[in-house]
Design a protein around this motif. Sequence first.
Motif, PDB file in Angstrom:
ATOM      1  N   GLU A 201       0.829  -1.221   0.000  1.00 18.77           N
ATOM      2  CA  GLU A 201       0.000   0.000   0.000  1.00 18.77           C
ATOM      3  C   GLU A 201       0.860   1.266   0.000  1.00 18.77           C
ATOM      4  O   GLU A 201       0.535   2.262  -0.647  1.00 18.77           O
ATOM      5  N   GLN A 202       1.948   1.209   0.724  1.00 21.21           N
ATOM      6  CA  GLN A 202       2.827   2.389   0.845  1.00 21.21           C
ATOM      7  C   GLN A 202       3.306   2.901  -0.514  1.00 21.21           C
ATOM      8  O   GLN A 202       3.509   4.102  -0.699  1.00 21.21           O
ATOM      9  N   GLN A 227      -6.885  -1.471   3.162  1.00 20.30           N
ATOM     10  CA  GLN A 227      -7.844  -2.541   2.861  1.00 20.30           C
ATOM     11  C   GLN A 227      -8.631  -2.889   4.122  1.00 20.30           C
ATOM     12  O   GLN A 227      -9.389  -3.848   4.134  1.00 20.30           O
ATOM     13  N   HIS A 228      -8.428  -2.117   5.165  1.00 18.61           N
ATOM     14  CA  HIS A 228      -9.233  -2.248   6.393  1.00 18.61           C
ATOM     15  C   HIS A 228      -9.946  -0.923   6.633  1.00 18.61           C
ATOM     16  O   HIS A 228      -9.710  -0.238   7.620  1.00 18.61           O
ATOM     17  N   GLY A 229     -10.846  -0.610   5.712  1.00 23.42           N
ATOM     18  CA  GLY A 229     -11.577   0.649   5.803  1.00 23.42           C
ATOM     19  C   GLY A 229     -12.473   0.723   7.018  1.00 23.42           C
ATOM     20  O   GLY A 229     -12.943   1.806   7.377  1.00 23.42           O
ATOM     21  N   GLU A 230     -12.729  -0.425   7.650  1.00 25.38           N
ATOM     22  CA  GLU A 230     -13.576  -0.396   8.846  1.00 25.38           C
ATOM     23  C   GLU A 230     -12.866   0.297  10.008  1.00 25.38           C
ATOM     24  O   GLU A 230     -13.506   0.684  10.979  1.00 25.38           O
ATOM     25  N   VAL A 241      -1.354  -5.457  -1.291  1.00 23.13           N
ATOM     26  CA  VAL A 241      -2.686  -5.422  -1.907  1.00 23.13           C
ATOM     27  C   VAL A 241      -3.090  -6.835  -2.310  1.00 23.13           C
ATOM     28  O   VAL A 241      -2.395  -7.498  -3.086  1.00 23.13           O
ATOM     29  N   GLU A 242      -4.210  -7.259  -1.748  1.00 20.41           N
ATOM     30  CA  GLU A 242      -4.677  -8.642  -1.965  1.00 20.41           C
ATOM     31  C   GLU A 242      -5.934  -8.647  -2.824  1.00 20.41           C
ATOM     32  O   GLU A 242      -6.680  -7.663  -2.831  1.00 20.41           O
TER      33      GLU A 242
END
Length: 467
Positions: A201-202, A227-230, A241-242
């Motif tokens: 992501e970086q 990817q953990h927008g929560e 990135v998965e």
Amino acid sequence: MFPKEVYLRRRQVLLQKMREAGESGLILFIGNAEAPAQYKDNCYKWRQDSSWLYFFGLDEPLMAAVLDIDSGAETLFADDVEIDDIIWMGPQPSVRSKADAVGIAYTAPYAAVENPVELAKKSGRPIHYLAPSRYYNTLRLMQLLGCASIDKGVSLPLTQAVISMRLIKEDIEIAALDAACALGYEMHSVARDSIALGIVEQEIVGRMESVALAKGWGVSFPTILTQHGETLHNHGHAAVVEPGKLMVIDAGVESNEHYASDFTRTYPTSGKFTQKQREIYEIVYECNELAFSLTKPGVTYREVHLATARKMLEGLSALGLVHGDLDEMVAFGIAGLFQPHGLGHNMGLDVHDMEDLGENLVGYDPDQQRARQLGLGSLRMARRLRPGHVITDEPGIYFIPALIEKFKKEGLGGSFVNYAALESYYDFGGIRLEDDVLVTPTGARRLGPHRLPIAPDDVEAALAAAR
Ligand code: GLY
Ligand code: MN
């Protein structure tokens, strides 16, 4: 910087507002100082105080100003550079020429700001100041005023006058905000086009923030790309990135004029939404569209927040995740389980404009009370909308396992929540969709020359175009 007349006029309006409020005495402004990161000569990136920028424009450290409400006299306190400064920083314009650039008649050395303050103290004249946003300014005020705490002395009339001015953006500011949003659009486009499976992501953050740095002052707040927008303000960027994930990108540019943008988009990392992702995405998208359609003068943003909460619950109800009467669910605060934040905030020189002056003073009209409910209680802008307000609309749906478990254990969701159905969403993450909006005389318009793709088909098409 804007033309001198802009700053002159703003200060005159401020003085007039103070007089009309029956106030007298001095207004004391303290600009920011450099803030050492590790040692004195290695500082955090320089950023001036926003209220100082608004009234004085001068984007340099160690300046103060005194405005005399009664006489109208204005004095800038700052030091001319000496040979040591010239060796390290090069020649600088004189303080006199800086004062001229913003229409200030008198200048004096920085330390001399003590003199009018002492005189005012001795003769019992009020000294009005804003709540400082930085510790240096707090300490300087304590020192000047000779008190152990400055909180009680913060001037409510001054705060209200400044907020009333900064809340309603002038044409010159709207142009600056449009430009900041143009850069925000560019930065987000680079981010979206950089999403690729297997990269960290970086790396996306680095690519996107290069736009902010190359064309503006930098980012307007620490980038949220996850990817953990929560996790609402997730600032970690270490994950790879998965496939099959949702990536929330919430980021803004601060322009060289120091105006902010703040957009959020959510992307399926694989390029296409799964059915489950699309179902939730559609609800958030509809909430975003609804918020914009309701945004117009005379409506309170609290009403817009509540209308989007109802829309969200309608969508979640159709999916069987909640059940019951929609109005009852709204009143009970069920939307807060899925969106524990408010619909939006003011934006301007600060991405959360003027929150240093007091969130409730900025975001609430005198006849409005801040709720305590989860979600609605975090609404930072509830005011009755007026032309010139610049706000964000940023609905979101998040599945936060710990919060859902707490609701279940403590019965906080009444009979409205289908906890069994929610279990299959524990690894879903979150979705947020945010635009920046100007309230116009007849409605609203989104800031910036283009809107980032947001309809689910458009998002997939944009992702496909970059691959
Ligand atoms: N976009 C970050 C925030 O509004 O808090
Ligand atoms: Mn925001």
